[in-house]
Motif scaffolding. Structure first.
Motif, PDB file in Angstrom:
ATOM      1  N   ALA A 232      49.240 -27.197 -27.770  1.00  0.00           N
ATOM      2  CA  ALA A 232      47.938 -27.988 -28.033  1.00  0.00           C
ATOM      3  C   ALA A 232      46.834 -27.960 -27.039  1.00  0.00           C
ATOM      4  CB  ALA A 232      48.130 -29.730 -28.413  1.00  0.00           C
ATOM      5  N   GLU A 233      47.121 -28.037 -25.816  1.00  0.00           N
ATOM      6  CA  GLU A 233      46.514 -27.908 -24.589  1.00  0.00           C
ATOM      7  C   GLU A 233      45.824 -26.335 -24.656  1.00  0.00           C
ATOM      8  OE1 GLU A 233      46.138 -29.026 -19.924  1.00  0.00           O
ATOM      9  OE2 GLU A 233      48.037 -28.937 -20.895  1.00  0.00           O
ATOM     10  N   VAL A 234      46.568 -25.327 -24.878  1.00  0.00           N
ATOM     11  CA  VAL A 234      45.989 -24.210 -24.815  1.00  0.00           C
ATOM     12  C   VAL A 234      44.966 -23.967 -26.118  1.00  0.00           C
ATOM     13  CG1 VAL A 234      46.587 -21.686 -25.340  1.00  0.00           C
ATOM     14  CG2 VAL A 234      47.810 -23.081 -23.864  1.00  0.00           C
ATOM     15  N   ALA A 235      45.131 -24.735 -26.770  1.00  0.00           N
ATOM     16  CA  ALA A 235      44.324 -24.401 -28.393  1.00  0.00           C
ATOM     17  C   ALA A 235      43.098 -25.140 -28.124  1.00  0.00           C
ATOM     18  CB  ALA A 235      45.117 -25.118 -29.336  1.00  0.00           C
ATOM     19  N   GLY A 236      43.068 -25.860 -27.044  1.00  0.00           N
ATOM     20  CA  GLY A 236      41.552 -26.555 -26.633  1.00  0.00           C
ATOM     21  C   GLY A 236      41.333 -28.023 -26.808  1.00  0.00           C
ATOM     22  N   ILE A 237      42.597 -28.615 -27.111  1.00  0.00           N
ATOM     23  CA  ILE A 237      42.732 -30.219 -27.444  1.00  0.00           C
ATOM     24  C   ILE A 237      42.534 -30.913 -26.186  1.00  0.00           C
ATOM     25  CG2 ILE A 237      43.911 -31.889 -28.397  1.00  0.00           C
ATOM     26  CD1 ILE A 237      45.139 -29.891 -30.466  1.00  0.00           C
ATOM     27  N   ASP A 238      41.827 -31.769 -25.874  1.00  0.00           N
ATOM     28  CA  ASP A 238      41.829 -32.652 -24.776  1.00  0.00           C
ATOM     29  C   ASP A 238      43.125 -33.437 -24.914  1.00  0.00           C
ATOM     30  OD1 ASP A 238      41.547 -34.499 -22.660  1.00  0.00           O
ATOM     31  OD2 ASP A 238      39.365 -34.574 -22.833  1.00  0.00           O
ATOM     32  N   VAL A 239      44.174 -33.203 -24.254  1.00  0.00           N
ATOM     33  CA  VAL A 239      45.607 -33.759 -24.158  1.00  0.00           C
ATOM     34  C   VAL A 239      45.431 -35.330 -24.009  1.00  0.00           C
ATOM     35  CG1 VAL A 239      47.923 -33.671 -23.546  1.00  0.00           C
ATOM     36  CG2 VAL A 239      46.776 -31.836 -24.363  1.00  0.00           C
ATOM     37  N   ASP A 240      44.952 -35.581 -22.692  1.00  0.00           N
ATOM     38  CA  ASP A 240      44.816 -36.910 -22.150  1.00  0.00           C
ATOM     39  C   ASP A 240      43.929 -37.811 -23.062  1.00  0.00           C
ATOM     40  OD1 ASP A 240      46.538 -36.070 -20.270  1.00  0.00           O
ATOM     41  OD2 ASP A 240      44.907 -36.437 -18.454  1.00  0.00           O
ATOM     42  N   ARG A 241      42.637 -37.519 -23.442  1.00  0.00           N
ATOM     43  CA  ARG A 241      41.923 -38.180 -23.997  1.00  0.00           C
ATOM     44  C   ARG A 241      42.501 -38.755 -25.395  1.00  0.00           C
ATOM     45  NH1 ARG A 241      38.545 -37.141 -28.197  1.00  0.00           N
ATOM     46  NH2 ARG A 241      36.678 -38.405 -28.415  1.00  0.00           N
ATOM     47  N   THR A 242      43.290 -37.717 -26.143  1.00  0.00           N
ATOM     48  CA  THR A 242      43.916 -37.959 -27.486  1.00  0.00           C
ATOM     49  C   THR A 242      45.025 -38.643 -27.649  1.00  0.00           C
ATOM     50  OG1 THR A 242      43.138 -35.515 -28.188  1.00  0.00           O
ATOM     51  CG2 THR A 242      44.793 -36.690 -29.568  1.00  0.00           C
ATOM     52  N   ARG A 243      45.802 -38.737 -26.655  1.00  0.00           N
ATOM     53  CA  ARG A 243      47.041 -39.644 -26.420  1.00  0.00           C
ATOM     54  C   ARG A 243      46.219 -40.955 -25.827  1.00  0.00           C
ATOM     55  NH1 ARG A 243      51.846 -37.783 -24.008  1.00  0.00           N
ATOM     56  NH2 ARG A 243      51.833 -39.275 -22.170  1.00  0.00           N
ATOM     57  N   LEU A 244      45.296 -41.093 -25.022  1.00  0.00           N
ATOM     58  CA  LEU A 244      44.724 -42.403 -24.856  1.00  0.00           C
ATOM     59  C   LEU A 244      44.148 -42.877 -25.959  1.00  0.00           C
ATOM     60  CD1 LEU A 244      44.034 -43.868 -22.134  1.00  0.00           C
ATOM     61  CD2 LEU A 244      41.936 -42.674 -22.180  1.00  0.00           C
ATOM     62  N   ILE A 245      43.469 -42.350 -26.963  1.00  0.00           N
ATOM     63  CA  ILE A 245      43.091 -43.084 -28.313  1.00  0.00           C
ATOM     64  C   ILE A 245      44.398 -43.237 -29.224  1.00  0.00           C
ATOM     65  CG2 ILE A 245      42.042 -42.363 -30.387  1.00  0.00           C
ATOM     66  CD1 ILE A 245      40.170 -40.390 -29.005  1.00  0.00           C
ATOM     67  N   ALA A 246      45.378 -42.655 -29.058  1.00  0.00           N
ATOM     68  CA  ALA A 246      46.854 -42.903 -30.004  1.00  0.00           C
ATOM     69  C   ALA A 246      47.111 -44.181 -29.433  1.00  0.00           C
ATOM     70  CB  ALA A 246      47.642 -41.779 -29.672  1.00  0.00           C
ATOM     71  N   ILE A 247      47.542 -44.581 -28.215  1.00  0.00           N
ATOM     72  CA  ILE A 247      48.044 -45.717 -27.647  1.00  0.00           C
ATOM     73  C   ILE A 247      47.046 -46.886 -27.589  1.00  0.00           C
ATOM     74  CG2 ILE A 247      47.331 -45.776 -25.302  1.00  0.00           C
ATOM     75  CD1 ILE A 247      51.064 -45.997 -26.622  1.00  0.00           C
ATOM     76  N   THR A 248      45.457 -46.519 -27.651  1.00  0.00           N
ATOM     77  CA  THR A 248      44.867 -47.638 -27.773  1.00  0.00           C
ATOM     78  C   THR A 248      44.675 -48.096 -29.201  1.00  0.00           C
ATOM     79  OG1 THR A 248      43.216 -46.723 -25.916  1.00  0.00           O
ATOM     80  CG2 THR A 248      42.393 -48.492 -27.407  1.00  0.00           C
ATOM     81  N   ILE A 249      44.774 -47.451 -30.103  1.00  0.00           N
ATOM     82  CA  ILE A 249      44.789 -47.909 -31.426  1.00  0.00           C
ATOM     83  C   ILE A 249      46.037 -48.453 -31.710  1.00  0.00           C
ATOM     84  CG2 ILE A 249      45.091 -46.838 -33.910  1.00  0.00           C
ATOM     85  CD1 ILE A 249      43.421 -44.557 -33.201  1.00  0.00           C
ATOM     86  N   SER A 250      47.094 -48.266 -31.357  1.00  0.00           N
ATOM     87  CA  SER A 250      48.426 -48.957 -31.408  1.00  0.00           C
ATOM     88  C   SER A 250      48.316 -50.331 -30.809  1.00  0.00           C
ATOM     89  CB  SER A 250      49.673 -47.934 -30.846  1.00  0.00           C
ATOM     90  OG  SER A 250      50.645 -48.687 -30.989  1.00  0.00           O
ATOM     91  N   THR A 251      47.617 -50.341 -29.819  1.00  0.00           N
ATOM     92  CA  THR A 251      47.663 -51.588 -29.072  1.00  0.00           C
ATOM     93  C   THR A 251      46.839 -52.768 -29.798  1.00  0.00           C
ATOM     94  OG1 THR A 251      47.996 -50.691 -26.962  1.00  0.00           O
ATOM     95  CG2 THR A 251      47.241 -52.623 -26.682  1.00  0.00           C
ATOM     96  N   LEU A 252      45.602 -52.179 -30.322  1.00  0.00           N
ATOM     97  CA  LEU A 252      44.844 -52.933 -31.184  1.00  0.00           C
ATOM     98  C   LEU A 252      45.347 -53.577 -32.143  1.00  0.00           C
ATOM     99  CD1 LEU A 252      41.841 -54.425 -31.574  1.00  0.00           C
ATOM    100  CD2 LEU A 252      41.287 -51.881 -32.708  1.00  0.00           C
ATOM    101  N   LEU A 253      46.276 -52.619 -33.095  1.00  0.00           N
ATOM    102  CA  LEU A 253      46.891 -52.946 -34.393  1.00  0.00           C
ATOM    103  C   LEU A 253      47.966 -53.992 -34.048  1.00  0.00           C
ATOM    104  CD1 LEU A 253      47.037 -49.515 -35.942  1.00  0.00           C
ATOM    105  CD2 LEU A 253      45.396 -51.550 -36.623  1.00  0.00           C
ATOM    106  N   ALA A 254      48.434 -53.697 -32.617  1.00  0.00           N
ATOM    107  CA  ALA A 254      49.485 -54.897 -32.383  1.00  0.00           C
ATOM    108  C   ALA A 254      49.116 -56.088 -32.091  1.00  0.00           C
ATOM    109  CB  ALA A 254      50.465 -54.265 -31.241  1.00  0.00           C
TER     110      ALA A 254
END
Length: 363
Positions: A232-254
């Motif tokens: 995913a990183e080689v494909a140009g995806i900002d790994v850290d930012r995407t993971r940050l968004i995923a966990i932040t959404i999960s925390t808000l929903l919790a």
């Protein structure tokens, strides 16, 4: 399809869904042994789905993003409880109070989610153990704030929720001002079963949101990370930012899930309501057939039904089988932790079998 192909597919299906099958058998046995009426069990299942399903669904996005099971759900639950404490202080009642609690919890949930995401980005590959320990650390900070800072740094003087000495919140806070505010908003009775439609509409909207976001570009990035972070990183995806968004959404929903949970309970155990949130939600989704790398809405719904059916019937089953309802209570605690261990072991075995199959195919 010949007989061998059918047998092979059936065996693979059972192997891949061994955890749900195991708990389905245990639940059926528990229902029979408990001798409870089906109507009572169905009412309790509906009530527990209403109470717990939102929290379980909040686990899905981090799993899809390759971050494993988010034991730091407890951090989001704390944000929700801050919102509930605030509306208790402000004395805002009913659905307006519930809505205000959800609004107040947002900045805290986003802040906590961002901090959690930053830490998990530093511990790639060890997210589950890190989130578990982070949850314990956050509980310590939470207790420090509400035992020491309330009445000193935070000027709350309400004698209904503050300890007699004027410092620290009481162990239990009455939430009758918002109890059943969502559940009673739109309620119908069908064949003796009470259905809180407003709550299930909200849960349905979360299911639609989850499906929608997983079909967007962001959702595709989540899936790419879940399959292989380096690719995913080689494909140009900002790994850290995407993971940050995923966990932040999960925390808000919790946070919102905890608010829904506590409006159904009607009492906030200030220092313990959040303790088992992550563990029970993780156990429920694993019972439904999810793994540390795969989770669906179906896994969350099935797991919540099976896990909480066991919780409903086990005291009576223990009493009828062994003459002691306490044995059923011990069994419930054992199941909550045991299912996580069993599921992780089975997942490791399935990975091992898959690796062997790939090697055999390559040869």
């Amino acid at each position: 399809m010949n007989k061998n192909d059918f047998s092979s597919k059936t065996l693979r299906f059972i192997k891949n869904n061994s955890v749900p099958f195991l708990f389905l058998i245990i639940c059926i046995g528990g229902v029979i042994a408990s001798r409870l009426s089906i109507n009572y069990i169905l009412n309790e299942i509906v009530n527990r789905l209403d109470r717990n399903l939102f929290l379980v669904l909040s686990l899905i996005i981090p799993v899809v993003a390759g971050m494993g099971l988010n034991f730091a759900l407890v951090v989001g639950a704390m944000a929700g409880q801050i919102g509930l404490i605030a509306i208790k202080v402000l004395n805002v009642k009913g659905i307006a109070g519930l809505f205000l609690a959800a609004i107040i919890s947002i900045p805290f949930a986003l802040l906590f989610g961002y901090g959690t995401g930053k830490i998990l980005n530093k511990t790639k590959g060890k997210e589950m153990i890190t989130s578990l320990i982070l949850g314990f650390f956050a509980m310590g900070l939470y207790q420090l704030v509400f035992l020491l800072f309330v009445g000193t740094i935070i000027p709350i003087k309400n004698p209904e929720i503050v300890l007699p000495g004027g410092v620290g919140l009481k162990n239990a806070i009455d939430l009758k001002i918002i109890q059943y505010a969502l559940d009673d908003l739109l309620k119908v009775k069908i064949m003796g079963i009470n259905l809180p439609l407003a709550s299930f509409i909200l849960i349905g909207l979360l299911c639609l949101f989850t499906r929608f976001i997983l079909k967007t570009k962001l959702g595709q990035d989540f899936r790419a990370l879940g399959q292989d972070m380096h690719v995913a990183e080689v494909a140009g995806i900002d790994v850290d930012r995407t993971r940050l968004i995923a966990i932040t959404i999960s925390t808000l929903l919790a946070a919102w899930g905890q608010i829904i949970f506590l409006q159904n309970i009607g009492t906030l155990q200030t220092y313990s309501s959040h303790e088992q949130v992550g563990m029970f939600a993780v156990a429920a989704i694993l019972v439904g057939g999810a793994t540390v790398t795969k989770a669906t809405i179906g896994n969350a719904i099935l797991g919540t039904i099976l896990f909480h059916t066991l919780f409903i019937v086990s005291p009576n089953a223990g009493k009828n089988l062994f003459g002691d309802p306490q044995i059923g209570e011990f069994f419930r605690s054992f199941v909550a932790y045991g299912v996580i261990a069993v599921s992780l072991v089975l997942h490791a075995m399935q990975k091992h079998f898959s690796a062997d199959e790939k090697m055999e195919t390559a040869e």
